[in-house]
Motif scaffolding. Sequence first.
Motif, PDB file in Angstrom:
ATOM      1  N   GLU A 153       0.845  -1.193   0.000  1.00 49.96           N
ATOM      2  CA  GLU A 153       0.000   0.000   0.000  1.00 49.96           C
ATOM      3  C   GLU A 153       0.877   1.237   0.000  1.00 49.96           C
ATOM      4  O   GLU A 153       2.016   1.210   0.470  1.00 49.96           O
ATOM      5  CB  GLU A 153      -0.897   0.014   1.240  1.00 49.96           C
ATOM      6  N   ARG A 154       0.337   2.329  -0.502  1.00 53.73           N
ATOM      7  CA  ARG A 154       1.092   3.583  -0.521  1.00 53.73           C
ATOM      8  C   ARG A 154       1.526   3.931   0.904  1.00 53.73           C
ATOM      9  O   ARG A 154       0.710   3.983   1.806  1.00 53.73           O
ATOM     10  CB  ARG A 154       0.248   4.709  -1.103  1.00 53.73           C
ATOM     11  N   GLY A 155       2.809   4.184   1.067  1.00 51.13           N
ATOM     12  CA  GLY A 155       3.345   4.531   2.378  1.00 51.13           C
ATOM     13  C   GLY A 155       3.553   3.343   3.298  1.00 51.13           C
ATOM     14  O   GLY A 155       4.014   3.510   4.424  1.00 51.13           O
ATOM     15  N   GLY A 156       3.244   2.136   2.837  1.00 52.19           N
ATOM     16  CA  GLY A 156       3.342   0.961   3.701  1.00 52.19           C
ATOM     17  C   GLY A 156       4.590   0.128   3.508  1.00 52.19           C
ATOM     18  O   GLY A 156       4.830  -0.805   4.268  1.00 52.19           O
ATOM     19  N   TYR A 157       5.407   0.455   2.519  1.00 54.17           N
ATOM     20  CA  TYR A 157       6.604  -0.348   2.266  1.00 54.17           C
ATOM     21  C   TYR A 157       7.558  -0.237   3.444  1.00 54.17           C
ATOM     22  O   TYR A 157       7.818   0.833   3.946  1.00 54.17           O
ATOM     23  CB  TYR A 157       7.286   0.107   0.970  1.00 54.17           C
ATOM     24  N   GLU A 158       8.062  -1.346   3.894  1.00 58.20           N
ATOM     25  CA  GLU A 158       8.960  -1.514   5.037  1.00 58.20           C
ATOM     26  C   GLU A 158       8.273  -1.271   6.377  1.00 58.20           C
ATOM     27  O   GLU A 158       8.880  -1.414   7.412  1.00 58.20           O
ATOM     28  CB  GLU A 158      10.220  -0.645   4.910  1.00 58.20           C
ATOM     29  N   LYS A 159       6.997  -0.886   6.373  1.00 61.74           N
ATOM     30  CA  LYS A 159       6.257  -0.704   7.614  1.00 61.74           C
ATOM     31  C   LYS A 159       5.256  -1.838   7.809  1.00 61.74           C
ATOM     32  O   LYS A 159       5.004  -2.258   8.923  1.00 61.74           O
ATOM     33  CB  LYS A 159       5.515   0.633   7.612  1.00 61.74           C
ATOM     34  N   LYS A 160       4.679  -2.285   6.704  1.00 62.28           N
ATOM     35  CA  LYS A 160       3.677  -3.350   6.739  1.00 62.28           C
ATOM     36  C   LYS A 160       4.028  -4.384   5.686  1.00 62.28           C
ATOM     37  O   LYS A 160       4.818  -4.131   4.785  1.00 62.28           O
ATOM     38  CB  LYS A 160       2.289  -2.780   6.424  1.00 62.28           C
ATOM     39  N   ARG A 161       3.388  -5.538   5.802  1.00 52.80           N
ATOM     40  CA  ARG A 161       3.582  -6.569   4.777  1.00 52.80           C
ATOM     41  C   ARG A 161       2.800  -6.198   3.528  1.00 52.80           C
ATOM     42  O   ARG A 161       1.887  -5.387   3.569  1.00 52.80           O
ATOM     43  CB  ARG A 161       3.106  -7.917   5.321  1.00 52.80           C
ATOM     44  N   ALA A 162       3.175  -6.813   2.418  1.00 44.34           N
ATOM     45  CA  ALA A 162       2.478  -6.552   1.152  1.00 44.34           C
ATOM     46  C   ALA A 162       0.996  -6.899   1.309  1.00 44.34           C
ATOM     47  O   ALA A 162       0.654  -7.927   1.886  1.00 44.34           O
ATOM     48  CB  ALA A 162       3.092  -7.371   0.030  1.00 44.34           C
ATOM     49  N   LYS A 163       0.142  -6.040   0.796  1.00 47.41           N
ATOM     50  CA  LYS A 163      -1.301  -6.258   0.918  1.00 47.41           C
ATOM     51  C   LYS A 163      -1.862  -7.015  -0.284  1.00 47.41           C
ATOM     52  O   LYS A 163      -2.856  -7.724  -0.168  1.00 47.41           O
ATOM     53  CB  LYS A 163      -2.017  -4.917   1.050  1.00 47.41           C
ATOM     54  N   TYR A 164      -1.218  -6.876  -1.441  1.00 46.99           N
ATOM     55  CA  TYR A 164      -1.753  -7.450  -2.667  1.00 46.99           C
ATOM     56  C   TYR A 164      -0.758  -8.416  -3.304  1.00 46.99           C
ATOM     57  O   TYR A 164       0.452  -8.223  -3.229  1.00 46.99           O
ATOM     58  CB  TYR A 164      -2.065  -6.350  -3.685  1.00 46.99           C
ATOM     59  N   VAL A 165      -1.296  -9.434  -3.945  1.00 45.44           N
ATOM     60  CA  VAL A 165      -0.517 -10.359  -4.759  1.00 45.44           C
ATOM     61  C   VAL A 165      -1.102 -10.238  -6.163  1.00 45.44           C
ATOM     62  O   VAL A 165      -2.294 -10.442  -6.363  1.00 45.44           O
ATOM     63  CB  VAL A 165      -0.625 -11.810  -4.232  1.00 45.44           C
ATOM     64  N   VAL A 166      -0.251  -9.866  -7.122  1.00 41.88           N
ATOM     65  CA  VAL A 166      -0.729  -9.535  -8.464  1.00 41.88           C
ATOM     66  C   VAL A 166      -0.270 -10.570  -9.484  1.00 41.88           C
ATOM     67  O   VAL A 166       0.902 -10.937  -9.524  1.00 41.88           O
ATOM     68  CB  VAL A 166      -0.245  -8.125  -8.882  1.00 41.88           C
ATOM     69  N   PHE A 167      -1.231 -11.011 -10.292  1.00 46.40           N
ATOM     70  CA  PHE A 167      -0.973 -11.910 -11.414  1.00 46.40           C
ATOM     71  C   PHE A 167      -1.105 -11.090 -12.692  1.00 46.40           C
ATOM     72  O   PHE A 167      -2.135 -10.466 -12.914  1.00 46.40           O
ATOM     73  CB  PHE A 167      -1.998 -13.053 -11.442  1.00 46.40           C
ATOM     74  N   CYS A 168      -0.077 -11.086 -13.524  1.00 48.40           N
ATOM     75  CA  CYS A 168      -0.115 -10.353 -14.791  1.00 48.40           C
ATOM     76  C   CYS A 168      -0.631 -11.283 -15.883  1.00 48.40           C
ATOM     77  O   CYS A 168      -0.091 -12.362 -16.092  1.00 48.40           O
ATOM     78  CB  CYS A 168       1.279  -9.859 -15.163  1.00 48.40           C
ATOM     79  N   ILE A 169      -1.676 -10.844 -16.568  1.00 45.76           N
ATOM     80  CA  ILE A 169      -2.328 -11.677 -17.578  1.00 45.76           C
ATOM     81  C   ILE A 169      -2.573 -10.839 -18.828  1.00 45.76           C
ATOM     82  O   ILE A 169      -3.030  -9.694 -18.732  1.00 45.76           O
ATOM     83  CB  ILE A 169      -3.679 -12.221 -17.053  1.00 45.76           C
ATOM     84  N   ASN A 170      -2.296 -11.396 -19.984  1.00 45.68           N
ATOM     85  CA  ASN A 170      -2.628 -10.728 -21.248  1.00 45.68           C
ATOM     86  C   ASN A 170      -4.080 -11.015 -21.598  1.00 45.68           C
ATOM     87  O   ASN A 170      -4.561 -12.129 -21.393  1.00 45.68           O
ATOM     88  CB  ASN A 170      -1.731 -11.232 -22.381  1.00 45.68           C
ATOM     89  N   GLU A 171      -4.753 -10.019 -22.133  1.00 42.58           N
ATOM     90  CA  GLU A 171      -6.131 -10.183 -22.582  1.00 42.58           C
ATOM     91  C   GLU A 171      -6.205 -11.330 -23.591  1.00 42.58           C
ATOM     92  O   GLU A 171      -5.356 -11.463 -24.462  1.00 42.58           O
ATOM     93  CB  GLU A 171      -6.610  -8.894 -23.241  1.00 42.58           C
ATOM     94  N   GLY A 172      -7.212 -12.178 -23.439  1.00 40.06           N
ATOM     95  CA  GLY A 172      -7.433 -13.277 -24.370  1.00 40.06           C
ATOM     96  C   GLY A 172      -6.741 -14.573 -23.996  1.00 40.06           C
ATOM     97  O   GLY A 172      -6.910 -15.582 -24.662  1.00 40.06           O
ATOM     98  N   ILE A 173      -5.966 -14.583 -22.907  1.00 39.72           N
ATOM     99  CA  ILE A 173      -5.278 -15.797 -22.461  1.00 39.72           C
ATOM    100  C   ILE A 173      -6.241 -16.624 -21.619  1.00 39.72           C
ATOM    101  O   ILE A 173      -6.945 -16.100 -20.752  1.00 39.72           O
ATOM    102  CB  ILE A 173      -4.025 -15.449 -21.624  1.00 39.72           C
TER     103      ILE A 173
END
Length: 198
Positions: free
Chosen positions: A120-140
């Motif tokens: 989250e904005r301002g949360g790096y090194e203070k909190k754990r990652a909030k989101y896990v992102v999967f990158c996907i191309n349209e049509g896959i």
Amino acid sequence: MSLEADQNSEFQNIIEGVLTKKCLIKISDLRSQDQLRNKGYGDNVDNNFFLEPYEALYLIYLNKLVITNGNVVDFSSLLKHVLKYDKEIVTKFLVYRDLRTRGYVVKEGFGFGADFRVYERGGYEKKRAKYVVFCINEGINVKVGELSKIVREIEIMGKNAIAAVVERRGEVIYYKLTNMKFNENRKQETNFTLNERK
């Protein structure tokens, strides 16, 4: 001022890096390492500081990184070089750039087939990652059964699973993934009666 312009002004000097055989970019200057680390870029590995290819592409895109070895001298030559090792680098770069310009700190994913951990904005090194992102191309095509299991595990960890879909035009659209239970998933027969009109 746009976030991208703000990101561009956050580095005082042009950073110099060396392209390694593993397609990472090694940063030797300690002052540059500190600047990068404070902004959420790169990682220490065996007492050396490295940028991931998508981080290097982004910094070259911002004109803040110069690669000093070999014939990789600009964005397109680095992209062409990295494509030999990672066929998904364009998708990763587009999502990475979009998240960074929105003010998020983005780090390498930690399993589950995830591409990124996002803080989250301002949360790096203070909190754990909030989101896990999967990158996907349209049509896959994505297998729902496998994705459902992964999403369940991510939710157990207290994180949000996000699908970042890159459209054909390069625009990134985000979808929050949640696990859904179907309590009654039995085949039901439906009878239709067609009455003839008189």
